[in-house]
Design a protein around this motif. Sequence first.
Motif, mmCIF file in Angstrom:
data_model
loop_
_atom_site.group_PDB
_atom_site.id
_atom_site.type_symbol
_atom_site.label_atom_id
_atom_site.label_comp_id
_atom_site.label_asym_id
_atom_site.label_seq_id
_atom_site.Cartn_x
_atom_site.Cartn_y
_atom_site.Cartn_z
ATOM 1 N N PRO A 7 59.790 108.185 78.199
ATOM 2 C CA PRO A 7 60.809 107.429 77.560
ATOM 3 C C PRO A 7 61.262 105.930 77.735
ATOM 4 O O PRO A 7 61.839 105.475 77.175
ATOM 5 N N GLN A 8 60.867 106.007 79.205
ATOM 6 C CA GLN A 8 61.108 104.413 79.629
ATOM 7 C C GLN A 8 60.536 103.389 78.796
ATOM 8 O O GLN A 8 60.918 102.255 79.010
ATOM 9 N N LEU A 9 59.474 103.800 78.186
ATOM 10 C CA LEU A 9 58.869 102.797 77.329
ATOM 11 C C LEU A 9 58.989 102.538 75.936
ATOM 12 O O LEU A 9 58.641 101.976 75.415
ATOM 13 N N PHE A 10 60.065 103.285 75.496
ATOM 14 C CA PHE A 10 60.282 103.461 74.055
ATOM 15 C C PHE A 10 60.787 102.051 73.559
ATOM 16 O O PHE A 10 60.550 101.518 72.659
ATOM 17 N N ALA A 11 61.505 101.286 74.566
ATOM 18 C CA ALA A 11 61.994 100.063 74.178
ATOM 19 C C ALA A 11 60.680 98.985 73.886
ATOM 20 O O ALA A 11 60.764 98.163 72.994
ATOM 21 N N LEU A 12 59.590 99.247 74.404
ATOM 22 C CA LEU A 12 58.434 98.464 74.096
ATOM 23 C C LEU A 12 57.929 98.931 72.883
ATOM 24 O O LEU A 12 56.669 98.024 72.607
ATOM 25 N N PHE A 13 58.064 100.072 72.681
ATOM 26 C CA PHE A 13 57.102 100.406 71.568
ATOM 27 C C PHE A 13 58.026 100.419 70.239
ATOM 28 O O PHE A 13 57.637 101.084 69.158
ATOM 29 N N ALA A 14 59.245 99.975 70.388
ATOM 30 C CA ALA A 14 59.897 99.596 69.275
ATOM 31 C C ALA A 14 59.277 98.537 68.278
ATOM 32 O O ALA A 14 58.509 97.560 68.604
ATOM 33 N N GLY A 15 59.562 98.605 66.807
ATOM 34 C CA GLY A 15 58.992 97.582 65.856
ATOM 35 C C GLY A 15 59.342 96.362 66.324
ATOM 36 O O GLY A 15 60.693 95.967 67.073
ATOM 37 N N THR A 16 58.844 95.196 65.787
ATOM 38 C CA THR A 16 59.082 93.911 66.286
ATOM 39 C C THR A 16 60.490 93.486 65.789
ATOM 40 O O THR A 16 61.011 92.393 66.205
ATOM 41 N N THR A 17 60.912 94.086 64.697
ATOM 42 C CA THR A 17 62.059 93.705 64.041
ATOM 43 C C THR A 17 63.518 93.774 65.080
ATOM 44 O O THR A 17 64.470 93.142 64.716
ATOM 45 N N VAL A 18 63.107 94.515 66.079
ATOM 46 C CA VAL A 18 64.126 94.651 67.012
ATOM 47 C C VAL A 18 64.392 93.195 67.907
ATOM 48 O O VAL A 18 65.302 93.204 68.776
ATOM 49 N N LEU A 19 63.469 92.482 67.945
ATOM 50 C CA LEU A 19 63.517 91.102 68.457
ATOM 51 C C LEU A 19 64.393 90.225 67.995
ATOM 52 O O LEU A 19 64.503 90.085 66.615
ATOM 53 N N PRO A 20 64.979 89.300 68.684
ATOM 54 C CA PRO A 20 65.778 88.332 67.948
ATOM 55 C C PRO A 20 64.923 87.370 66.920
ATOM 56 O O PRO A 20 63.933 86.960 67.488
ATOM 57 N N GLY A 21 65.596 87.091 65.883
ATOM 58 C CA GLY A 21 64.829 86.126 64.953
ATOM 59 C C GLY A 21 63.725 86.816 64.083
ATOM 60 O O GLY A 21 63.066 86.074 63.281
ATOM 61 N N VAL A 22 63.532 88.175 64.370
ATOM 62 C CA VAL A 22 62.261 88.669 63.566
ATOM 63 C C VAL A 22 62.760 89.627 62.566
ATOM 64 O O VAL A 22 63.606 90.638 62.897
ATOM 65 N N GLY A 23 62.611 89.423 61.493
ATOM 66 C CA GLY A 23 63.075 89.839 60.159
ATOM 67 C C GLY A 23 61.778 90.457 59.696
ATOM 68 O O GLY A 23 60.594 90.281 60.308
ATOM 69 N N ALA A 24 62.011 91.101 58.572
ATOM 70 C CA ALA A 24 60.806 91.854 57.895
ATOM 71 C C ALA A 24 59.695 90.964 57.805
ATOM 72 O O ALA A 24 58.503 91.233 58.013
ATOM 73 N N LYS A 25 59.880 89.680 57.329
ATOM 74 C CA LYS A 25 58.748 88.706 57.092
ATOM 75 C C LYS A 25 57.912 88.550 57.994
ATOM 76 O O LYS A 25 56.934 88.590 58.138
ATOM 77 N N LEU A 26 58.778 88.109 59.191
ATOM 78 C CA LEU A 26 58.061 87.477 60.393
ATOM 79 C C LEU A 26 57.369 88.739 61.183
ATOM 80 O O LEU A 26 56.248 88.505 61.601
ATOM 81 N N ALA A 27 57.863 89.911 61.005
ATOM 82 C CA ALA A 27 57.330 90.921 61.508
ATOM 83 C C ALA A 27 56.018 91.256 60.727
ATOM 84 O O ALA A 27 54.907 91.748 61.404
ATOM 85 N N ALA A 28 55.978 91.184 59.592
ATOM 86 C CA ALA A 28 54.707 91.102 58.851
ATOM 87 C C ALA A 28 53.455 90.201 59.276
ATOM 88 O O ALA A 28 52.429 90.472 59.468
ATOM 89 N N ILE A 29 54.111 89.079 59.573
ATOM 90 C CA ILE A 29 53.187 87.778 60.167
ATOM 91 C C ILE A 29 52.575 88.239 61.441
ATOM 92 O O ILE A 29 51.589 88.301 61.735
ATOM 93 N N LEU A 30 53.661 88.733 62.214
ATOM 94 C CA LEU A 30 53.425 89.284 63.542
ATOM 95 C C LEU A 30 52.456 90.321 63.622
ATOM 96 O O LEU A 30 51.674 90.417 64.618
ATOM 97 N N GLU A 31 52.719 91.294 62.886
ATOM 98 C CA GLU A 31 51.875 92.388 62.766
ATOM 99 C C GLU A 31 50.169 91.953 62.610
ATOM 100 O O GLU A 31 49.469 92.504 63.215
ATOM 101 N N LYS A 32 49.975 90.979 61.544
ATOM 102 C CA LYS A 32 48.792 90.843 61.514
ATOM 103 C C LYS A 32 48.024 90.050 62.415
ATOM 104 O O LYS A 32 46.839 90.164 62.958
ATOM 105 N N ARG A 33 48.804 89.086 63.104
ATOM 106 C CA ARG A 33 48.073 88.253 64.370
ATOM 107 C C ARG A 33 48.187 88.817 65.705
ATOM 108 O O ARG A 33 47.558 88.752 66.577
ATOM 109 N N VAL A 34 49.219 89.738 65.999
ATOM 110 C CA VAL A 34 49.713 89.935 67.130
ATOM 111 C C VAL A 34 49.961 91.572 67.226
ATOM 112 O O VAL A 34 49.189 92.086 68.239
#
Length: 702
Positions: A7-34
């Motif tokens: 459970p301590q790791l849940f925060a790290l395995f959240a989808g990137t949209t929880v990050l500041p400035g990351v919406g669905a569009k950026l998340a999709a780009i991140l997913e491809k490259r990162v």
Amino acid sequence: MHPKRPPQLFALFAGTTVLPGVGAKLAAILEKRVGAHVIDVLRHLPVGLIDRRARPDLNNIVDGSIATFEILVVKHDKPPHGTRRPWRVLTENESGRLDILFFHARDDYVARMLPAGERRIVSGRVEIRQGRAQMAHPDHIVRPDDRASMPEMEPTYPLTAGLTPKALRRAIEGALDRVPDLTEWIPDEIMTRFDWPDFATAMRRVHSPETADDLLPTAAARARLAFDELLANQLALSLVRHAAADSTPGRSFAGDGSLTTALSSELPFSLTGAQRRAIDDIRNNQISERRMLRMLQGDVGSGKTLVALFAMLQVVEAGAQAALLAPTEVLARQHHKTINGFLAPLGLEARLLLGQGRAGGTGNAGRRQVIEELANGSAQIVIGTHALISENVTYHNLGLAVVDEQHRFGVRQRIMLGQKGQGVDVIVMTATPIPRSLAMTAYGDLDHSRLDEKPAGRLPIDTRALPLDRLADVVARLHSALADGKRAYWICPLVEESEKLDVAAAEERHAALSKALPDLTVALAHGKMKAAERDSAMQAFRDGDAQLLVATTVVEVGVDVPDASVIIIEHAERFGLAQLHQLRGRVGRSDTASSCLLLYQGPLSETANARLGVMRETNDGFEIAERDLELRGPGEFLGQRQSGLPEFVLADLAAHRDLLGLARDVASNMLDDQDRPIDPGKTDMLLSLFERDSAVRFLASG
Ligand code: ADP
Ligand code: MG
């Protein structure tokens, strides 16, 4: 055992949209490259460092350098609508003037960022044009009282279209904020020996390098994370081994030797020593109750298929079924043909099973029949593609699954085949020689057999390198070779980034060669063609209806046309050693002399030159793999695609080779006598964080 995500790791395995400035569009780009998760963003490491500390006088700048200035905005020179001129902002300070330029500027943006009459700090590349200092699109524009928000030493990251440094930086900072403090899993003694920081500190440090040295793989923070990844890999492999050996009670497949003996006596050649050893090891493993999970590693042409066939016959003798899974239809058909050649004298026939509706496939009726024969047990040996593991295929009594060219399959697919029966033995054949020193990252403790001996009488492939500007000579010589009845491959490079362009280049080369060789038939095969079209081009080449096959690297793996004896590789400098070796292995498959021509575009980099040298010097895949490893500088990752090795993100196998043995020792200390985790919490933590191949975790679950 099944590693659970703590459970301590849940925060790290959240989808990137929880990050500041990351919406669905950026998340999709991140997913491809990162990647799709917060942890993936953290694993995306900087590759460079921009030093913004220089604050020169404006009348004394170095053209093209990165610099930072505090300036007063004097006025805006806005271009008239519809012109291409940049928007020019005139600024100055005590030491001189600076023009700040924006191309395709949005009105409000420039005016908002640089209001006339106000002071700002700008940082970016300065240039001198017509005696004036100018900066186009500053990297940073901040208010003087906000100067702390501008990094003096700024890490740079691999980017991709749509991902700006600023957005990535913000996401990474958000991700760093989510890193929890975790109980240390690396033994104290090792932490002290290397003076390594804890996990959270290491993550923060790799993302805030202060000097160029901090970017080196040997920097403490980087080395620590690399070690974590290697440790997780070694743990996963031990657990897989444990699962394979233990969770499913293996079965003993003891035959009466009738078929294997018959095969031996039918062979028109004698087996190599390495083949004999592999066949014996496999047989012993099959007879034992221990379930087999074995890598069969050998250079192209070392005779792996034959070794696998012995194993398949052993299973048939024992009354069970054997399946061979090939990565492509072409290869499945090819295996089917060769294997049936060997089986005919024994009165056996292997079945072929391809996907539904595949052009040139077995047809629906034929497919249904094979599926029925597999279910009722009347088919003993089957060869095919993914179709073999599809849901509607059941086996009466599957005893052995052979998987060809493991790197084209995910671990999961290999496992699914293994699960088509009870205690199914699995052999994975790979043609990618892995240096001995790295074998453990690929296999860990898995059983493996190496075919490091070529069948007798094989001639080395005569290999030469020539610059591309000698093309006309090459074509003339090719013409006479083909007119003499030889058959040749012409390989055009394929760079993943832009498959379209590469296909265009191959098509162009095909057209040019067709024109230059009007009396001959030139076939074309590339990855963007329909499978049926490509297969028929290859078929024409195999049958000799075409004398030359122009192809992209689609021919790389396993295509077997023994009559082809010439291969020309265009832009050989763009290929890695492993790939050049794979490609060259398309020729030299019979007892006639073969040749390989490496056409390169000069000037060659030092490593490219060394690579071509290695190709000229040796034909031995194991040696080439070792040399390849030496030639790779730190930072050049061994991609899975090229090397057959698992893909590491944080570890660099060339630079962290010394950590590998250590990781293995530490991993074994984390497991008890039965390969069970001593502290499951730590093991789960490591595997969750670093073992990216979730299928390995899946397998470890038995
Ligand atoms: P790999 O799968 O390792 O690339 P193959 O099993 O396709 O190699 O073998 C390549 C060719 O060599 C095949 O035509 C095979 O029949 C033949 N061959 C295999 N073993 C021997 C041997 N010991 N001596 C001579 N030829 C062999
Ligand atoms: Mg067994």
